[in-house]
Design an enzyme around this catalytic site. Structure first.
Site, short mmCIF file in Angstrom:
data_model
loop_
_atom_site.label_atom_id
_atom_site.label_comp_id
_atom_site.label_asym_id
_atom_site.label_seq_id
_atom_site.Cartn_x
_atom_site.Cartn_y
_atom_site.Cartn_z
N ASP A 70 6.79 58.74 -0.63
CA ASP A 70 6.94 57.33 -0.28
C ASP A 70 6.84 56.57 -1.61
O ASP A 70 5.77 56.53 -2.22
CB ASP A 70 5.82 56.90 0.68
CG ASP A 70 5.82 55.40 0.92
OD1 ASP A 70 6.92 54.82 0.91
OD2 ASP A 70 4.74 54.83 1.11
N THR A 72 7.06 53.33 -2.82
CA THR A 72 6.29 52.11 -3.08
C THR A 72 4.79 52.37 -3.03
O THR A 72 4.26 52.82 -2.02
CB THR A 72 6.65 51.02 -2.06
OG1 THR A 72 8.06 50.80 -2.09
CG2 THR A 72 5.92 49.73 -2.37
#
Length: 211
Positions: A70, A72
């Site tokens: 992921d 971010t």
């Protein structure tokens, strides 16, 4: 083990016979050692932020060839920053455009809006209060400032607000990041290009995984 390896010249077969003898000779020790090793390894992994659901996952670890992150907040800082202002209308001043946009977006809680407002404040630009302000979920913000109608958001917002200009395909290929488009009085004026800085240790981490 040595005898089997010497005469059979097969490491896998030698290990299999060695483990077979150990299981027969001391089953209790092995029966306790394996679960304990799994428990300790999963516990240590959890301390480092890696959650493992069971021992079978550890056994399959050697077969992993792909890892999905992921992005971010994991590979990036999770702090969007305004990195460029692209002017579609070359007759306007970038500093003025930034002031108008930041003033309109300062009350929005969206991270992209905040990145523009924060950038203006870092430039010591005094923000004004818009005459009108409305946040549209999933689209952006519409505001009125100094008698001018502003729309700040994605391309769908511009279309909804009656902006007729089409954003050139070259804009997307030449500029990487997230975009906040600005129209003034239904005219496509500028785009704010926002990126999320990559963590300093991310490159080293990826390199180690490739090893």
């Amino acid at each position: 083990f040595n005898i089997w390896w010497y005469f059979a010249d097969d490491l896998s077969l030698a290990v299999t016979h060695m483990v077979t003898v150990l299981v027969i000779a001391c089953p209790c020790a092995l029966g306790l050692a394996v679960p304990m090793a799994i428990m300790l390894s999963t516990s240590e992994a959890a301390k480092n932020g890696l959650l493992i659901s069971g021992g079978h996952i550890i056994e399959k670890g050697s077969q992993i060839d792909t890892i999905v992150f992921d992005k971010t907040g994991t590979l990036t800082e999770g702090r969007p920053e305004l990195t460029q202002i692209h002017l579609f209308d070359k007759t306007v001043d970038a500093a003025m455009i930034l002031k108008m946009a930041a003033s309109s977006l300062q009350y929005s809680t969206h991270p992209l809006s905040q990145s523009i407002a924060n950038h203006a404040l870092k430039q010591e630009i005094s923000l004004l209060d818009p005459d009108k302000f409305k946040s549209l979920t999933g689209l952006g913000v519409v505001a009125v400032m100094n008698g001018k109608s502003l729309a700040l958001g994605n391309a769908d917002l511009l279309k909804q607000e009656g902006v007729l200009e089409v954003i050139p395909e070259s804009f997307y290929t030449d500029n990487v990041g997230s975009y906040v488009f600005l129209s003034i009085d239904k005219k496509l004026t500028a785009a704010f290009i926002i990126t999320d800085p990559i963590k300093s240790e991310a490159r080293e981490l990826i390199a180690k995984l490739h090893e």
